[in-house]
Structures are given as C-alpha cells and as structure tokens.
Design an enzyme around this catalytic site. Sequence first.
Site, PDB file in Angstrom:
ATOM      1  N   TRP A  95       0.817  -1.217   0.000  1.00 51.44           N
ATOM      2  CA  TRP A  95       0.000   0.000   0.000  1.00 51.44           C
ATOM      3  C   TRP A  95       0.846   1.261   0.000  1.00 51.44           C
ATOM      4  O   TRP A  95       0.321   2.361  -0.222  1.00 51.44           O
ATOM      5  CB  TRP A  95      -0.928   0.008   1.220  1.00 51.44           C
ATOM      6  CG  TRP A  95      -1.958  -1.087   1.245  1.00 51.44           C
ATOM      7  CD1 TRP A  95      -2.105  -2.116   0.349  1.00 51.44           C
ATOM      8  CD2 TRP A  95      -2.979  -1.273   2.227  1.00 51.44           C
ATOM      9  NE1 TRP A  95      -3.151  -2.921   0.716  1.00 51.44           N
ATOM     10  CE2 TRP A  95      -3.716  -2.426   1.867  1.00 51.44           C
ATOM     11  CE3 TRP A  95      -3.350  -0.579   3.382  1.00 51.44           C
ATOM     12  CZ2 TRP A  95      -4.790  -2.889   2.626  1.00 51.44           C
ATOM     13  CZ3 TRP A  95      -4.424  -1.043   4.131  1.00 51.44           C
ATOM     14  CH2 TRP A  95      -5.136  -2.191   3.751  1.00 51.44           C
TER      15      TRP A  95
ATOM     16  N   GLU B 178      12.152   2.133  -3.083  1.00 49.52           N
ATOM     17  CA  GLU B 178      11.903   3.486  -2.531  1.00 49.52           C
ATOM     18  C   GLU B 178      12.670   3.684  -1.235  1.00 49.52           C
ATOM     19  O   GLU B 178      13.123   4.789  -0.937  1.00 49.52           O
ATOM     20  CB  GLU B 178      10.386   3.683  -2.347  1.00 49.52           C
ATOM     21  CG  GLU B 178       9.692   3.858  -3.700  1.00 49.52           C
ATOM     22  CD  GLU B 178       8.294   3.255  -3.781  1.00 49.52           C
ATOM     23  OE1 GLU B 178       7.659   3.045  -2.739  1.00 49.52           O
ATOM     24  OE2 GLU B 178       7.843   2.987  -4.920  1.00 49.52           O
TER      25      GLU B 178
ATOM     26  N   SER C 283       4.159  -2.070 -12.014  1.00 50.10           N
ATOM     27  CA  SER C 283       3.044  -1.861 -12.936  1.00 50.10           C
ATOM     28  C   SER C 283       2.321  -3.151 -13.309  1.00 50.10           C
ATOM     29  O   SER C 283       1.851  -3.310 -14.439  1.00 50.10           O
ATOM     30  CB  SER C 283       3.506  -1.107 -14.193  1.00 50.10           C
ATOM     31  OG  SER C 283       3.972   0.187 -13.834  1.00 50.10           O
TER      32      SER C 283
ATOM     33  N   GLY D 268       1.700  -2.594  -6.308  1.00 50.64           N
ATOM     34  CA  GLY D 268       1.551  -1.290  -5.675  1.00 50.64           C
ATOM     35  C   GLY D 268       0.169  -0.716  -5.949  1.00 50.64           C
ATOM     36  O   GLY D 268      -0.827  -1.083  -5.325  1.00 50.64           O
ATOM     37  N   GLY D 269       0.092   0.212  -6.916  1.00 51.93           N
ATOM     38  CA  GLY D 269      -1.137   0.949  -7.199  1.00 51.93           C
ATOM     39  C   GLY D 269      -2.377   0.079  -7.327  1.00 51.93           C
ATOM     40  O   GLY D 269      -3.439   0.394  -6.778  1.00 51.93           O
TER      41      GLY D 269
HETATM   42  P1  13P Z   1       3.296  -0.367  -8.848  1.00 49.70           P
HETATM   43  O1  13P Z   1       2.529  -1.654  -8.927  1.00 49.70           O
HETATM   44  O2  13P Z   1       2.453   0.805  -8.443  1.00 49.70           O
HETATM   45  O3  13P Z   1       4.129  -0.136 -10.054  1.00 49.70           O
HETATM   46  O4  13P Z   1       4.326  -0.540  -7.614  1.00 49.70           O
HETATM   47  C1  13P Z   1       5.083  -1.698  -7.531  1.00 49.70           C
HETATM   48  C2  13P Z   1       5.750  -1.719  -6.215  1.00 49.70           C
HETATM   49  O5  13P Z   1       6.618  -0.913  -5.937  1.00 49.70           O
HETATM   50  C3  13P Z   1       5.317  -2.718  -5.241  1.00 49.70           C
HETATM   51  O6  13P Z   1       6.188  -2.798  -4.159  1.00 49.70           O
END
Ligand code: 13P
Length: 257
Positions: free
Chosen positions: A10, A104, A220, A241-242
């Site tokens: 999240w 990150e 993604s 992620g998203g």
């Molecule tokens: P997205 O799915 O938003 O690209 O993010 C991937 C992610 O960093 C999961 O840890």
Amino acid sequence: MRKKIVAGNWKMNLTLEEGLSLSKAIAEFAKTNPLDKLNGSPKVIMFTPFIHLVSVTESTKGINQLETGAQNCYIEEKGAFTGEISAKMIQSAGVKNVLVGHSERRAYFGETNEVLAKKVEIALANNINPMYCCGEVLDERNAGNHFNVVKEQLEKGLFWLSEEEFAKVVIAYEPVWAIGTGVTASPEQAQEMHAYIRSLVKDKYNENIAENTTILYGGSCNAKNASELFANPDVDGGLIGGASLKAEDFGAIIQAY
Ligand code: 13P
C-alpha cells in the site's frame, strides 16, 4: 513446491478508515473465493502502513492464507531510536511478514545492501518472513548491467544466510523503471531475470532450495497483465503497488492464477 504469493504494497496511501475498508473487502473476497481453492492456491499478503497494521491484521484473523506485512523495520532490537519500529513489535502485533529493501527505501532513505542484511537478520530472529526486494534502475538496464546489479543486491543482502534461514525468505524482483510508471517488464524480461535469480540461488545453495524459493514480480502489474506475467515458470506471483489499493483490481490479480 514453492508458494505462490500475491502481495499488495500500500506504500504511504489510505487513511486508517480507507485501509480498513479495503482490508475488509479483501477478507470478504478471500471468504467467498477461498484462497487455497483458487488456481495456484496463492497466499495473499497486505503490506500496510505501520499505523494500520494491528486493525488490518485483526480483520484477517481466521482467514486461510491471508496475511499482513510491515513495509519496513529497524535494524536494532529496541532502545532510543525515536520514530522507529522494531521487528519484535511487528511480531507482537501478529504480523508475519516484512518488506526489506524496497527500491523506494533504497533511493529515498539511503538503505544500502549492508543495512538491509541487518534488517533481514533481525526479522528472521523475530520469526518474521522477510520479502527482500531487488531490481535495477533504467540506466543500469540500458547499460546491460541489470544482472550484475541484482546479483550484488542478493549476494550482500541475502546470500550470507544459512540454508534454513534462506528458506524463510521471499524474493521480489522489481525493476525500478517499471514501478509506478505503467511500463511493465515484458513476460520475457521478467522470466529471464527470475530464471537468473533462481540460478544464483542454486549456485549459492542447491537445486532443491532454488526450486522452493518464491520469486515475485513487481512493477506496474495489474489486472490486465498479471496472468501473462504469472504464467512464466519462474514467476511465482506479484508484489503489487497501485493496483492493490482497489479491492476489485487486487481481487482480479489474485484470480489471475
Ligand atoms: P506499482 O505496482 O504501483 O508499479 O508498484 C510496484 C511496487 O513498488 C510494489 O512494491
């Protein structure tokens, strides 16, 4: 047999109320679509912000194969480290997993492979399963250096573990250029790197351990592309992620097996 996993990260999104509403919807999904009966029998993990963890963990109680995870932990057991959260605290909240080395954290908080090795160590010492993230940035891929980068991340962060310890680790390959960009690695690119990672595990440990290591793809990944990514022999699920922030999308990804 290695475990299939679909995990949602999240990140720093959703208020407590929003997070609980999402986790309840996922719990409902897992009750109506028992995870161990789904194709691939995936385990589902929600990596939530710390402040959501206790309530979200509560909402998953008694649901088969639905777990929670923290997005980080500190390298020390306890003490005067204002603002930090220890692995022991995470474990005491009934949480079973922790993300270590997300790109990150590496990029914005300066976490090195050496620091991450300490996080892996302290997580394991507290009976929490680390999900260790690795992956190259675009320049590294364009320079043809992506295999070396991932190799170094794994060697320094993980490959000092004993066989028994390593068996508790999940690896998430997340090419940084694919995270949050809408540009997914192609199924071929994902398979190529996952097979490479598995070969490194085989060289360091043995074939049996390599075959039993869960390696997830992240970057993604969404309801549209998940099934072609997950269809690859060395891709054992995803770190999302998203698309993990909406119950409907996340549910569709879980069903992509
Ligand atoms: P997205 O799915 O938003 O690209 O993010 C991937 C992610 O960093 C999961 O840890």
